[in-house]
Design an enzyme around this catalytic site. Structure first.
Site, PDB file in Angstrom:
ATOM      1  N   HIS A   1     -17.226   4.162   5.264  1.00 33.33           N
ATOM      2  CA  HIS A   1     -16.042   4.999   5.386  1.00 33.33           C
ATOM      3  C   HIS A   1     -15.235   4.910   4.099  1.00 33.33           C
ATOM      4  CE1 HIS A   1     -15.111   0.981   6.937  1.00 33.33           C
ATOM      5  NE2 HIS A   1     -13.851   1.182   6.599  1.00 33.33           N
TER       6      HIS A   1
ATOM      7  N   GLU B   1     -12.771  -2.212  12.051  1.00 37.71           N
ATOM      8  CA  GLU B   1     -11.392  -1.795  11.798  1.00 37.71           C
ATOM      9  C   GLU B   1     -10.927  -0.757  12.818  1.00 37.71           C
ATOM     10  OE1 GLU B   1     -11.469  -0.225   7.876  1.00 37.71           O
ATOM     11  OE2 GLU B   1     -12.116  -2.094   6.946  1.00 37.71           O
TER      12      GLU B   1
ATOM     13  N   HIS C   1      -8.325  -2.344  -7.688  1.00 41.69           N
ATOM     14  CA  HIS C   1      -7.802  -2.206  -6.336  1.00 41.69           C
ATOM     15  C   HIS C   1      -8.059  -3.506  -5.581  1.00 41.69           C
ATOM     16  CE1 HIS C   1      -7.115  -0.655  -2.336  1.00 41.69           C
ATOM     17  NE2 HIS C   1      -6.901   0.563  -2.783  1.00 41.69           N
TER      18      HIS C   1
ATOM     19  N   TYR D   1      -1.072   8.820   5.759  1.00 43.15           N
ATOM     20  CA  TYR D   1      -1.891   7.771   5.160  1.00 43.15           C
ATOM     21  C   TYR D   1      -2.578   8.322   3.917  1.00 43.15           C
ATOM     22  CZ  TYR D   1      -5.432   4.071   4.858  1.00 43.15           C
ATOM     23  OH  TYR D   1      -6.239   3.047   4.436  1.00 43.15           O
TER      24      TYR D   1
ATOM     25  N   HIS E   1     -16.502   1.990   1.285  1.00 44.00           N
ATOM     26  CA  HIS E   1     -17.022   0.652   1.548  1.00 44.00           C
ATOM     27  C   HIS E   1     -17.706   0.568   2.900  1.00 44.00           C
ATOM     28  CE1 HIS E   1     -12.963   0.764   3.282  1.00 44.00           C
ATOM     29  NE2 HIS E   1     -13.291  -0.260   4.056  1.00 44.00           N
TER      30      HIS E   1
ATOM     31  N   HIS F   1     -13.591   2.331  12.652  1.00 44.18           N
ATOM     32  CA  HIS F   1     -14.672   2.185  11.679  1.00 44.18           C
ATOM     33  C   HIS F   1     -15.303   0.823  11.933  1.00 44.18           C
ATOM     34  CE1 HIS F   1     -11.958   4.966   9.135  1.00 44.18           C
ATOM     35  NE2 HIS F   1     -12.844   5.692   9.793  1.00 44.18           N
TER      36      HIS F   1
END
Length: 433
Positions: free
Chosen positions: A367, A337, A288, A346, A331, A361
């Site tokens: 999160h 963010e 990813h 989403y 992470h 966040h």
């Protein structure tokens, strides 16, 4: 007339005129300008900034701006806050809001601005604020400019017609518009009320990110950014110009429209971009990539490679990586963010995050996908799959984002947001010592 193509952030010169011959040729400030116009320079950078960073435009207008900002009167704009703003204790935790309705008596685009978070210090030209706008009526004889920062406007529903000194930009959900610091404008609603998000960037102007090993192509292409064709209002009647300066608001009563620029040239101008033209780049085999591959625009900071503000999107795209957990991984991030959802669902939050909603966040607060998303992604068929029904975005900053008292008092604040992770159960299969 079609908009002028605007290669944003590379120091290119562009020009436009609403009347033939209105743009002086070979000299920026001749003794007498065509049509009896006044020459005025709008500088968005220091005069001595390097060529690649120097931003300025020459405007040829019916009256100079010195006639616009006179006898200012203080006005109240109680829900629009400016950093530094710590009017409520910052909670240690993740925050999420449902969408807010546009009230029947909602005001204009400017009157409907509601600050959700702030960061940095406007006076030091560092940081940002994220706002929600709830607009119910057009600005008619009212105009505005922001001396504190540039405005990145992200409509979520309802079309906007943004009349600027440089001309008209029409902006619909799925598009963005950037109005630079100091540029005067007014906003009309094309088809009823409108709701959306605004990033007020106090720092360096937004520009395209450095692509690095991606190379010359991919992400946002400069040729897809547009600035307006010159157009002007020759309107002689009482009008009002509001100015945001140093976190305070002022109103000046004037006798004509300030959108009276007949011609312009330079590289400091409003622009728009269709987010559907963004070319995503991703993994072709496994794993990813970092979300930085989705950066549309960045406001650079003094620290190399670290954005004062980054604007990233999560657009429709194919996912093809094998043996890979496809939603964002769990992470803790040095960046803060602020997210919003323009339409769709989403993938990391299939429930509870709705179009028009928001989440926060902050730096170094953990999160990631909720329990439902984790279970679905862990068992999903990993054949090629396309996300084609969602468009989310993120205002990301290296600075902590402090929510306002208004944001913390909203009825749409989800008091149980953290419960979305409570279903993450133990899967450990190893033996203890």
């Amino acid at each position: 007339m079609s908009p002028t193509r605007y290669l944003h952030g590379f120091g290119n010169e562009f020009e436009s005129e609403a009347l033939p011959g209105a743009l002086p040729m070979g000299q920026n400030s001749p003794q007498r300008c065509p049509y009896g116009l006044y020459a005025e320079q709008l500088s968005g950078s220091a005069f001595t900034a390097p060529n690649c960073l120097n931003r300025r435009s020459w405007l040829y207008r019916i009256r100079p701006s010195v006639l616009h900002v006179r006898n200012p009167k203080d006005i109240e704009q109680s829900h629009w806050k400016t950093a530094p703003c710590r009017d409520v204790g910052a909670p240690l935790g993740q925050l999420r809001w449902d969408a807010s309705d546009v009230a029947d008596d909602a005001g204009s685009f400017i009157e409907g601005m509601r600050t959700i978070v702030t960061a940095g210090d406007c006076g030091q030209r560092v940081g940002m604020a994220a706002h929600l706008y709830l607009a119910g009526r057009s600005m008619v004889d009212d105009y505005f400019y922001d001396a504190d920062g540039e405005l990145l406007i992200v409509p979520q529903f309802g079309d906007l017609r943004i009349f600027t000194e440089f001309g008209l930009l029409e902006c619909s959900p799925g598009e963005i518009c950037v109005v630079p610091r100091g540029v005067k404008f007014r906003v009309e609603l094309s088809a009823g009320p409108s709701r959306g998000y605004v990033c007020e960037n106090y720092g360096a102007p937004f520009t395209l990110p450095y692509r690095g090993v991606i190379g010359a192509n991919g992400l946002a292409d400069p040729r897809d950014f547009f600035s307006p064709t010159a157009a002007f209002e020759d309107k002689e009647k009482p009008c009002r110009l509001s100015v945001k300066w140093g976190g305070s608001f002022y109103r000046c009563d004037i006798d004509q429209s300030p959108l009276d620029v007949v011609a312009w040239h330079g590289n400091y101008a409003p622009y728009k971009y269709d987010l559907r033209k963004f070319c995503p780049v991703g993994a072709l085999l496994f794993d990813h990539p970092d979300p930085s591959i989705f950066t549309v625009l960045t406001s650079p900071s003094d620290e190399s490679g670290v954005g004062n503000v980054d604007f990233a999107i999560f657009p429709p795209r194919w996912q093809v990586a094998e043996h890979t957990f496809r939603p964002p991984w769990y992470h803790l991030n040095i960046m803060s963010e602020f997210m919003g959802l323009i339409y769709g669902r989403y993938d990391a939050k299939p429930s509870g995050f709705e179009p028009g909603g928001m989440s926060l966040h902050n730096a170094m607060l953990p999160h990631g996908p909720d329990a439902e998303a984790f279970e679905q992604a862990s068992r999903a068929d990993l054949g090629p799959a396309k996300i084609d029904d969602a468009l989310a975005f993120m205002f990301e900053s290296r600075l902590p984002l402090y929510p306002t008292s208004f944001a913390m008092s909203l009825e749409t604040l989800q008091q149980d947001y953290a419960e979305c992770w409570s279903g993450l159960r133990r899967h450990f299969t190893g033996n203890g010592p």
